[in-house]
Design a protein around this motif. Structure first.
Motif, PDB file in Angstrom:
ATOM      1  N   ILE A  54       0.852  -1.188   0.000  1.00 18.45           N
ATOM      2  CA  ILE A  54       0.000   0.000   0.000  1.00 18.45           C
ATOM      3  C   ILE A  54       0.889   1.240   0.000  1.00 18.45           C
ATOM      4  O   ILE A  54       0.582   2.239  -0.631  1.00 18.45           O
ATOM      5  CB  ILE A  54      -0.955  -0.023   1.213  1.00 18.45           C
ATOM      6  CG1 ILE A  54      -1.972  -1.148   1.029  1.00 18.45           C
ATOM      7  CG2 ILE A  54      -1.660   1.323   1.394  1.00 18.45           C
ATOM      8  CD1 ILE A  54      -2.798  -1.442   2.245  1.00 18.45           C
ATOM      9  N   PRO A 106      -2.043  -2.948  -7.818  1.00 18.38           N
ATOM     10  CA  PRO A 106      -3.295  -3.580  -7.395  1.00 18.38           C
ATOM     11  C   PRO A 106      -3.244  -5.108  -7.451  1.00 18.38           C
ATOM     12  O   PRO A 106      -3.799  -5.781  -6.584  1.00 18.38           O
ATOM     13  CB  PRO A 106      -4.319  -3.038  -8.390  1.00 18.38           C
ATOM     14  CG  PRO A 106      -3.788  -1.732  -8.802  1.00 18.38           C
ATOM     15  CD  PRO A 106      -2.294  -1.888  -8.807  1.00 18.38           C
ATOM     16  N   PHE A 107      -2.547  -5.632  -8.454  1.00 22.17           N
ATOM     17  CA  PHE A 107      -2.504  -7.097  -8.595  1.00 22.17           C
ATOM     18  C   PHE A 107      -1.669  -7.740  -7.496  1.00 22.17           C
ATOM     19  O   PHE A 107      -1.978  -8.846  -7.042  1.00 22.17           O
ATOM     20  CB  PHE A 107      -1.999  -7.462  -9.990  1.00 22.17           C
ATOM     21  CG  PHE A 107      -2.901  -6.925 -11.063  1.00 22.17           C
ATOM     22  CD1 PHE A 107      -4.069  -7.593 -11.403  1.00 22.17           C
ATOM     23  CD2 PHE A 107      -2.628  -5.720 -11.686  1.00 22.17           C
ATOM     24  CE1 PHE A 107      -4.930  -7.086 -12.361  1.00 22.17           C
ATOM     25  CE2 PHE A 107      -3.479  -5.201 -12.648  1.00 22.17           C
ATOM     26  CZ  PHE A 107      -4.635  -5.883 -12.981  1.00 22.17           C
ATOM     27  N   ARG A 113      -1.497  -6.411  -4.495  1.00 23.06           N
ATOM     28  CA  ARG A 113      -2.312  -6.263  -3.276  1.00 23.06           C
ATOM     29  C   ARG A 113      -3.339  -7.385  -3.148  1.00 23.06           C
ATOM     30  O   ARG A 113      -3.771  -7.717  -2.044  1.00 23.06           O
ATOM     31  CB  ARG A 113      -3.043  -4.914  -3.301  1.00 23.06           C
ATOM     32  CG  ARG A 113      -2.111  -3.769  -3.022  1.00 23.06           C
ATOM     33  CD  ARG A 113      -2.827  -2.458  -3.013  1.00 23.06           C
ATOM     34  NE  ARG A 113      -1.867  -1.374  -3.183  1.00 23.06           N
ATOM     35  CZ  ARG A 113      -2.142  -0.216  -3.763  1.00 23.06           C
ATOM     36  NH1 ARG A 113      -3.345   0.014  -4.209  1.00 23.06           N
ATOM     37  NH2 ARG A 113      -1.217   0.699  -3.873  1.00 23.06           N
ATOM     38  N   ARG A 114      -3.753  -7.947  -4.271  1.00 23.91           N
ATOM     39  CA  ARG A 114      -4.776  -8.994  -4.204  1.00 23.91           C
ATOM     40  C   ARG A 114      -4.253 -10.275  -3.572  1.00 23.91           C
ATOM     41  O   ARG A 114      -5.031 -11.161  -3.250  1.00 23.91           O
ATOM     42  CB  ARG A 114      -5.301  -9.304  -5.611  1.00 23.91           C
ATOM     43  CG  ARG A 114      -6.128  -8.164  -6.140  1.00 23.91           C
ATOM     44  CD  ARG A 114      -6.690  -8.485  -7.481  1.00 23.91           C
ATOM     45  NE  ARG A 114      -7.053  -7.263  -8.180  1.00 23.91           N
ATOM     46  CZ  ARG A 114      -7.447  -7.227  -9.438  1.00 23.91           C
ATOM     47  NH1 ARG A 114      -7.519  -8.347 -10.129  1.00 23.91           N
ATOM     48  NH2 ARG A 114      -7.764  -6.091 -10.011  1.00 23.91           N
ATOM     49  N   LEU A 151      -6.542  -8.348   3.991  1.00 19.82           N
ATOM     50  CA  LEU A 151      -6.259  -7.292   4.962  1.00 19.82           C
ATOM     51  C   LEU A 151      -7.405  -7.137   5.956  1.00 19.82           C
ATOM     52  O   LEU A 151      -8.571  -7.074   5.567  1.00 19.82           O
ATOM     53  CB  LEU A 151      -6.029  -5.962   4.256  1.00 19.82           C
ATOM     54  CG  LEU A 151      -4.868  -5.882   3.250  1.00 19.82           C
ATOM     55  CD1 LEU A 151      -4.778  -4.483   2.676  1.00 19.82           C
ATOM     56  CD2 LEU A 151      -3.569  -6.259   3.931  1.00 19.82           C
ATOM     57  N   PHE A 207      -8.387  -4.391   8.712  1.00 20.26           N
ATOM     58  CA  PHE A 207      -7.958  -3.045   9.086  1.00 20.26           C
ATOM     59  C   PHE A 207      -8.297  -2.743  10.535  1.00 20.26           C
ATOM     60  O   PHE A 207      -9.248  -3.283  11.097  1.00 20.26           O
ATOM     61  CB  PHE A 207      -8.629  -2.010   8.179  1.00 20.26           C
ATOM     62  CG  PHE A 207      -8.320  -2.237   6.730  1.00 20.26           C
ATOM     63  CD1 PHE A 207      -7.134  -1.794   6.183  1.00 20.26           C
ATOM     64  CD2 PHE A 207      -9.204  -2.933   5.914  1.00 20.26           C
ATOM     65  CE1 PHE A 207      -6.842  -2.017   4.846  1.00 20.26           C
ATOM     66  CE2 PHE A 207      -8.916  -3.159   4.586  1.00 20.26           C
ATOM     67  CZ  PHE A 207      -7.732  -2.704   4.053  1.00 20.26           C
TER      68      PHE A 207
END
Lengths: 299, 236
Positions: free
Chosen positions: B51, B75-76, B78-79, B83, B85
């Motif tokens: 991030i 983004p790919f 991050r997948r 997560l 939060f």
């Protein structure tokens, strides 16, 4: 490819369900777009119809020069030469009395009237198209022409059509500017609406970004919203325009009847309807795009 | 696998949130990130999950260097992560089912396949009966479990949770931690940031606390610096 299609279907379904939840708001936005677009559409229809009316009238013959009854062909060719050399004249057409009679008899309604006449009462004539259309140059040209030997009468007509034509041209210019300005207004209205929606959905946008949504995944629903607002607005604009034309035509028919004309306003053709819808959809899409680009930094 | 090599993160106009951190997390490990609030736990997690990008040093996620990747490919990466939060980040305008559906939608999974996975994830956290409920009607612990269901629904290989037990009472907290351990046992890398009370291994050992950290890796942070929890030396 399949994922791409799924993503688009997803976005579309999401947007439609949001519209369903907020029916009144959606309708109001589409209505404001529709009213804005209806204005130039109606103006276009009126201009287009007047244009058709004007071009259906023979606009070449502005000054008719009728010759005296007794003359020979040498005189005719002499006059033609003089007319063609005149710098104030754009174009000259000669119509002999026989030609004129044939043209008249070609129209059925005139037949019985002409049959009752003996011989050909029509004179030979020149139809002159002047270069300048202002009143003084037309007047001086008329005086000049009537002094030519063998000319009986000079009639000025049809000038108003040319003047109307230039007025219509001005009208078209105004229409283009009006349409352009209203287009900008629409971009502002739709863009602002989209911006508000981005703000209300900022939680979802932020979360989506954190868990791996691509930029286009986040933007896609908003682009659809913009495009659909435009499409809905365009459709409403067409409906408003159609009702207005119907309303106008009631009065126009009565006026046209008193002139023995069957003139009335025609609605847009299929292709023109398509153009309105495409333009309105594109406007919505573009406004959403700009609005997203400007708010992308914050979300 | 996550490798940090001399990683420093500095936010504009502030001191280093993380300075010179180096460590390796292997697949299937359970790692605690501990430290006072403001020690840089959240920043460390954000660096792990791609991030944030490091100011200096390299972060490798499955052998991909995060600092060198293009913005569009992040983004790919991050997948790969699930997560959880600190503030849950649940969407309160939709029900539990729809909340859990979001990561799948991002991956392009919809319809029957998605529904199956969503129910499985809700089942795992014990919320199967609540799929139509709105998150606002759930208790704090249930909301946390919903957030976990959303994190695991796309079967990530790495699960990262920021203070998952922060404002829960002891019983709830233990439930949640047991849940994370269950994920670790099936091969998921689990990284949990937690405040000092749970991070103190000595205290756990002394009180015989159920949660024993000595068998797991602990990354203890103090003012952005990584401190070896056993011998209190700065790892360089």
């Amino acid at each position: 490819m399949k994922t791409w299609l799924i993503h688009h279907m997803q976005a579309l379904r999401l947007v439609l369900s949001r519209f369903q939840k907020n029916r009144l708001g959606t309708l109001l936005i589409c209505l404001s777009i529709g009213v804005t677009l209806a204005l130039p559409s109606v103006a276009y229809i009126i201009l287009d119809n007047l244009n058709g009316l004007v071009s259906s009238v023979k606009s070449e013959s502005q000054i008719s020069v009728f010759l005296t009854e007794k003359h020979d062909t040498a005189l005719v060719s002499g006059i033609e030469k003089i007319l063609k050399q005149n710098p104030a004249i754009q174009n000259v057409i000669f119509v002999s009395k026989q030609d004129a009679l044939e043209q008249l008899t070609a129209i059925d309604a005139n037949k019985s009237l002409l049959d009752s006449l003996q011989g050909n009462p029509l004179p030979d004539a020149f139809f002159v198209e002047p270069k300048m259309l202002d009143a003084t140059s037309i007047e001086s040209l008329k005086n000049e022409l009537s002094k030519i030997q063998g000319v009986e009468t000079v009639l000025v007509d049809g000038v108003w059509i040319k003047r109307l034509n230039s007025l219509l041209f001005l009208g078209k210019k105004i229409l283009i500017i009006l349409a352009g300005l209203l287009g900008f207004a629409l971009i502002a209205v739709i863009g602002n609406t989209i911006r508000m929606q981005v703000l209300t959905q900022s939680a979802e946008i932020e979360l989506s970004r954190l868990i791996g949504a691509t930029k286009s995944f986040i933007r896609r629903p908003f682009l659809y919203v913009g495009g659909l607002y435009g499409l809905g607005g365009g459709a409403l604009a067409l409906m408003i325009t159609w009702v207005m034309i119907l309303f106008f035509n009631q009065t126009i028919k009565a006026i046209a009847n008193s002139y023995q004309s069957d003139f009335n306003l025609h609605f847009l053709s299929f292709a023109e309807i398509l153009v309105v819808l495409i333009i309105s959809t594109a406007l919505g899409w573009i406004s959403a795009y700009f609005s997203l680009s400007s708010s992308a930094k914050r979300t | 696998m996550i490798v940090f090599d001399n990683v420093t993160k500095r936010y504009p106009g502030s001191i280093d949130a993380i300075s010179n951190a180096s460590f390796t997390i292997e697949q299937g490990e359970l790692v605690y990130v501990t430290g006072h609030s403001g020690a840089g736990k959240s920043t460390l997690l954000k660096l792990m999950a791609a991030i944030e990008r490091p100011t200096n040093g390299t972060v490798l996620i499955n052998n991909q260097n995060v600092s060198k990747l293009k913005e569009a490919t992040l983004p790919f990466i991050r997948r790969k992560f699930g997560l959880v939060f600190q503030d849950h980040k649940l969407l309160y305008d939709r029900n539990c089912f729809q909340n859990v559906a979001l990561p799948l939608a991002i991956n392009g999974i919809t319809g029957q396949e998605a529904a199956k996975r969503i129910r499985a994830a809700l089942d795992k956290v014990g919320l199967l009966g609540r799929e139509k409920s709105m998150p606002i009607t759930l208790s704090g612990g249930e909301q946390q479990r919903l957030a976990i269901a959303r994190a695991v629904v796309s079967k990530p290989s790495i699960l990262i949770a920021d203070e998952p037990t922060g404002n829960l009472d002891k019983n709830y907290a233990e439930d949640i931690l047991a849940l994370f351990k269950a994920f670790q046992q099936v091969g998921v890398t689990v990284i949990i940031a937690t405040h000092d009370a749970l991070g103190r291994t000595d205290a756990d050992n002394q009180t015989g606390h159920e949660i024993t950290h000595h068998e797991n890796k602990v990354l203890h942070l103090n003012q952005g610096k990584l401190i070896n929890p056993t011998n209190s030396e700065v790892i360089v």
